[in-house]
Design a protein around this motif. Structure first.
Motif, PDB file in Angstrom:
ATOM      1  N   SER A 324      26.666 -14.477  75.609  1.00  0.00           N
ATOM      2  CA  SER A 324      26.757 -13.149  76.211  1.00  0.00           C
ATOM      3  C   SER A 324      25.361 -12.580  76.443  1.00  0.00           C
ATOM      4  O   SER A 324      24.384 -12.994  75.804  1.00  0.00           O
ATOM      5  CB  SER A 324      27.550 -12.209  75.300  1.00  0.00           C
ATOM      6  OG  SER A 324      28.853 -12.712  75.072  1.00  0.00           O
ATOM      7  N   LYS A 325      25.267 -11.625  77.329  1.00  0.00           N
ATOM      8  CA  LYS A 325      23.986 -11.006  77.624  1.00  0.00           C
ATOM      9  C   LYS A 325      23.477 -10.256  76.395  1.00  0.00           C
ATOM     10  O   LYS A 325      24.195  -9.444  75.808  1.00  0.00           O
ATOM     11  CB  LYS A 325      24.117 -10.053  78.814  1.00  0.00           C
ATOM     12  CG  LYS A 325      22.801  -9.449  79.280  1.00  0.00           C
ATOM     13  CD  LYS A 325      22.994  -8.583  80.506  1.00  0.00           C
ATOM     14  CE  LYS A 325      21.679  -7.998  80.992  1.00  0.00           C
ATOM     15  NZ  LYS A 325      21.864  -7.135  82.194  1.00  0.00           N
ATOM     16  N   LEU A 334      16.869  -3.132  62.091  1.00  0.00           N
ATOM     17  CA  LEU A 334      17.727  -4.196  61.574  1.00  0.00           C
ATOM     18  C   LEU A 334      17.022  -5.554  61.577  1.00  0.00           C
ATOM     19  O   LEU A 334      17.185  -6.354  60.655  1.00  0.00           O
ATOM     20  CB  LEU A 334      19.011  -4.285  62.402  1.00  0.00           C
ATOM     21  CG  LEU A 334      20.017  -5.374  62.024  1.00  0.00           C
ATOM     22  CD1 LEU A 334      20.577  -5.108  60.631  1.00  0.00           C
ATOM     23  CD2 LEU A 334      21.146  -5.431  63.049  1.00  0.00           C
ATOM     24  N   THR A 335      16.206  -5.821  62.611  1.00  0.00           N
ATOM     25  CA  THR A 335      15.658  -7.162  62.800  1.00  0.00           C
ATOM     26  C   THR A 335      14.228  -7.351  62.297  1.00  0.00           C
ATOM     27  O   THR A 335      13.861  -8.459  61.893  1.00  0.00           O
ATOM     28  CB  THR A 335      15.698  -7.551  64.283  1.00  0.00           C
ATOM     29  OG1 THR A 335      14.895  -6.630  65.039  1.00  0.00           O
ATOM     30  CG2 THR A 335      17.122  -7.522  64.823  1.00  0.00           C
ATOM     31  N   TRP A 336      13.407  -6.306  62.335  1.00  0.00           N
ATOM     32  CA  TRP A 336      12.001  -6.488  61.965  1.00  0.00           C
ATOM     33  C   TRP A 336      11.891  -6.950  60.513  1.00  0.00           C
ATOM     34  O   TRP A 336      12.642  -6.460  59.662  1.00  0.00           O
ATOM     35  CB  TRP A 336      11.251  -5.148  62.116  1.00  0.00           C
ATOM     36  CG  TRP A 336       9.794  -5.269  61.776  1.00  0.00           C
ATOM     37  CD1 TRP A 336       8.782  -5.614  62.611  1.00  0.00           C
ATOM     38  CD2 TRP A 336       9.194  -5.088  60.489  1.00  0.00           C
ATOM     39  NE1 TRP A 336       7.592  -5.653  61.919  1.00  0.00           N
ATOM     40  CE2 TRP A 336       7.822  -5.340  60.610  1.00  0.00           C
ATOM     41  CE3 TRP A 336       9.700  -4.742  59.230  1.00  0.00           C
ATOM     42  CZ2 TRP A 336       6.936  -5.256  59.540  1.00  0.00           C
ATOM     43  CZ3 TRP A 336       8.821  -4.670  58.142  1.00  0.00           C
ATOM     44  CH2 TRP A 336       7.450  -4.921  58.309  1.00  0.00           C
ATOM     45  N   PRO A 337      10.978  -7.889  60.163  1.00  0.00           N
ATOM     46  CA  PRO A 337       9.943  -8.520  60.996  1.00  0.00           C
ATOM     47  C   PRO A 337      10.374  -9.860  61.590  1.00  0.00           C
ATOM     48  O   PRO A 337       9.526 -10.674  61.950  1.00  0.00           O
ATOM     49  CB  PRO A 337       8.815  -8.727  59.984  1.00  0.00           C
ATOM     50  CG  PRO A 337       9.558  -9.089  58.717  1.00  0.00           C
ATOM     51  CD  PRO A 337      10.814  -8.238  58.736  1.00  0.00           C
ATOM     52  N   TYR A 338      11.674 -10.083  61.672  1.00  0.00           N
ATOM     53  CA  TYR A 338      12.159 -11.378  62.152  1.00  0.00           C
ATOM     54  C   TYR A 338      12.299 -11.384  63.663  1.00  0.00           C
ATOM     55  O   TYR A 338      12.330 -10.348  64.321  1.00  0.00           O
ATOM     56  CB  TYR A 338      13.489 -11.720  61.474  1.00  0.00           C
ATOM     57  CG  TYR A 338      13.380 -11.754  59.972  1.00  0.00           C
ATOM     58  CD1 TYR A 338      12.680 -12.779  59.337  1.00  0.00           C
ATOM     59  CD2 TYR A 338      13.941 -10.752  59.184  1.00  0.00           C
ATOM     60  CE1 TYR A 338      12.548 -12.808  57.950  1.00  0.00           C
ATOM     61  CE2 TYR A 338      13.817 -10.772  57.803  1.00  0.00           C
ATOM     62  CZ  TYR A 338      13.119 -11.796  57.195  1.00  0.00           C
ATOM     63  OH  TYR A 338      12.976 -11.817  55.826  1.00  0.00           O
ATOM     64  N   ILE A 341      17.054 -11.037  68.593  1.00  0.00           N
ATOM     65  CA  ILE A 341      17.825 -11.464  69.763  1.00  0.00           C
ATOM     66  C   ILE A 341      17.840 -10.299  70.747  1.00  0.00           C
ATOM     67  O   ILE A 341      18.374  -9.228  70.452  1.00  0.00           O
ATOM     68  CB  ILE A 341      19.258 -11.854  69.373  1.00  0.00           C
ATOM     69  CG1 ILE A 341      19.233 -13.066  68.441  1.00  0.00           C
ATOM     70  CG2 ILE A 341      20.098 -12.143  70.612  1.00  0.00           C
ATOM     71  CD1 ILE A 341      20.609 -13.460  67.916  1.00  0.00           C
ATOM     72  N   LYS A 342      17.202 -10.491  71.886  1.00  0.00           N
ATOM     73  CA  LYS A 342      17.201  -9.463  72.917  1.00  0.00           C
ATOM     74  C   LYS A 342      17.015 -10.133  74.271  1.00  0.00           C
ATOM     75  O   LYS A 342      16.626 -11.309  74.349  1.00  0.00           O
ATOM     76  CB  LYS A 342      16.093  -8.439  72.677  1.00  0.00           C
ATOM     77  CG  LYS A 342      14.686  -8.961  72.844  1.00  0.00           C
ATOM     78  CD  LYS A 342      13.682  -7.823  72.696  1.00  0.00           C
ATOM     79  CE  LYS A 342      12.252  -8.309  72.945  1.00  0.00           C
ATOM     80  NZ  LYS A 342      11.269  -7.197  72.850  1.00  0.00           N
TER      81      LYS A 342
END
Length: 487
Positions: A324-325, A334-338, A341-342
């Motif tokens: 999916s887009k 939520l994602t930092w420092p990893y 997905i964007k």
């Protein structure tokens, strides 16, 4: 920390590109390196964090705050030394790395991260311009010999480190030129091959010997015109053998019509164009000129197919992705420092491309053995309640077809070439890679090591460099009992 309030005063400065209409007329690089003042200002944004997450986010653990500060102070020579202390080939990563270091930058929590990749690019380009990048031959020879099989970034990094430790290193490559997928997998508009050539000249001056057009494995698998070396001959001649080939087995798409002419693996298409750009004459080159091209796969390889197709003069280019887009902006909290997905759009997408997501290819159709159209359907992803796994199902009534004169399969790679690993008799892991850990990189075969994609599977250039460097230290310890090489 050169500028205490730099991150508050200065905005991120991005490298600029040639206009699409201009760059589509040639195969050269089109990114403009930062000027001295731009790089200084960008370096001023670095906060010299107590815990440098950028360094841990970088696979080779670049000492990023240090060379950011040195660039701010315009001490370019020392910045180059710091950069080279962890990375043999920053001119490669400064061009093609997706920069996980920037995702891990502390500024990225609530602002634009420091332009780390652009600063790295500026440092190494200035180093070459000023003549600071010179051979570093060893002070003494150990008398030990090492064979490196595969000349991609892992093989080259491993070979250079071992040569600087005093070993006699020979690099074997099945292609007619050294460089592996750096040479034939990445288009010249992203990485001109002169960058590889001048590193090879440096390495030769350091004592590395290169043997292109040489297949290592059982002779019956060697292509016509190649020299052949058996694993047994290498193990008898050399004190250690390092396998650093790429993950070259592409993921296929077994649907009706797959056998039609006009449906190719992406790497076959890209390799041919790179050979042509490098001056090779090809009798039957796969070309997108005047064709309606469909690229299946949304990663970097698919993006490279888009840029190459447009430069060849495609009538249209469409790119499909099974997933999916992704969101255009990640949830940084939520994602930092990893690595988030964007949605990521490359320079090739800017040059002209229709993109669509959550598309499954059902079949290819054509006449006289030639593909003419692609049959696809939209899908939706859902979580299976019993297993918790994400699964897909076709959206009812969503089937459609598109004209397709050329279809390029860019869905990733599943494993290294089995023939080579089987010839050496090394144990494989569950994914078909050479089984070896990151402590000593040794395989199950006597004095045989493995690193890079051949060990870890399909990955980034920067990960290959890391593994090549770490494997070199492991080989040095194996040969000498101890090593001064860094990990």
């Amino acid at each position: 920390m050169g500028k205490v309030t730099g991150f508050l005063e200065f905005e991120r400065i991005k490298e600029t590109y040639e206009a699409p209409k201009v760059r589509l007329q040639h195969w050269r690089e089109f990114v403009h390196t930062l000027t001295n003042d731009e790089a200084k200002q960008q370096g001023a944004r670095c906060m010299d964090c107590g815990i440098p997450f950028c360094t841990s986010g970088c696979p080779v653990n670049n000492i990023i705050p240090d060379w950011n500060d040195l660039v701010y102070r315009q001490d370019w020579r020392r910045a180059l030394d710091v950069l080279h202390s962890t990375n043999n080939f920053p001119e490669f990563t400064g061009r093609v790395c997706p920069a996980p270091c920037e995702a891990a930058c502390t500024l990225n929590i609530n602002d634009d991260p420091v332009g780390i990749k652009s600063i790295e690019h500026a440092i190494i380009d200035k180093g070459w311009e000023q003549g600071w990048v010179v051979p570093q031959p060893p002070a003494y020879k150990t008398g030990k010999t090492v064979a490196v099989v595969g000349s991609g970034p892992a093989g080259l990094a491993c070979a250079q480190q071992l040569a600087r430790a005093g070993h006699a290193v020979t690099v074997f490559e099945k292609s007619n030129r050294i460089g592996g997928l750096l040479r034939y997998g990445i288009p010249d508009f992203k990485l001109e091959k002169t960058h590889i050539d001048r590193r090879l000249a440096q390495m030769e001056a350091e004592g590395v010997e290169f043997r292109p057009s040489t297949y290592v494995g059982t002779p019956e698998h060697a292509e016509e015109g190649l020299h052949s070396r058996t694993p047994e001959s290498l193990q008898a001649e050399f004190d250690a053998v390092v396998l650093t080939g790429g993950a070259e087995t592409p993921r296929d798409l077994p649907v009706p019509g797959r056998e039609l002419n006009g449906v190719y693996f992406a790497m076959d298409f890209l390799r041919q164009q790179n050979k042509a750009t490098n001056g090779d004459r090809l009798s039957k080159q796969i070309t997108a000129k005047g064709k309606h091209v469909i690229v299946i796969g949304g990663g970097d390889t698919g993006s490279d197919c888009v840029g190459t197709s447009n430069r060849q003069g495609a009538a249209s280019v469409t790119q499909f992705e099974l997933m999916s887009k992704a969101p255009e902006v990640e949830d940084k909290a939520l994602t930092w420092p990893y690595w988030p997905i964007k949605l990521r759009s490359s320079s090739s997408h800017e040059e002209g491309c229709e993109r669509d997501w959550a598309i499954a290819t059902k079949s290819f159709e054509g006449k006289n053995g030639k593909v003419e159209k692609l049959i696809a359907a939209r899908i939706e992803w859902f979580k299976d309640k019993a297993t918790g796994q994400m699964k897909m199902r076709e959206v009812e009534g969503s089937q459609f077809e598109l004209q397709a004169d050329l279809v390029l399969l860019a869905m990733g790679f599943v494993s290294p070439v089995k023939n080579v690993l089987e010839a050496f008799g090394v144990d494989l892991d569950a994914r078909g890679n050479a089984h070896a850990n990151t402590d000593n990189y040794q395989t199950s075969a006597l004095k045989v090591f493995a690193a890079g994609d051949m060990r870890r599977g399909q990955s980034l250039v920067v990960w290959a460099i890391r593994e090549g460097r770490q494997c070199a230290r492991a080989v040095d310890e194996y040969l000498m009992g101890a090593s001064v090489l860094p990990r």
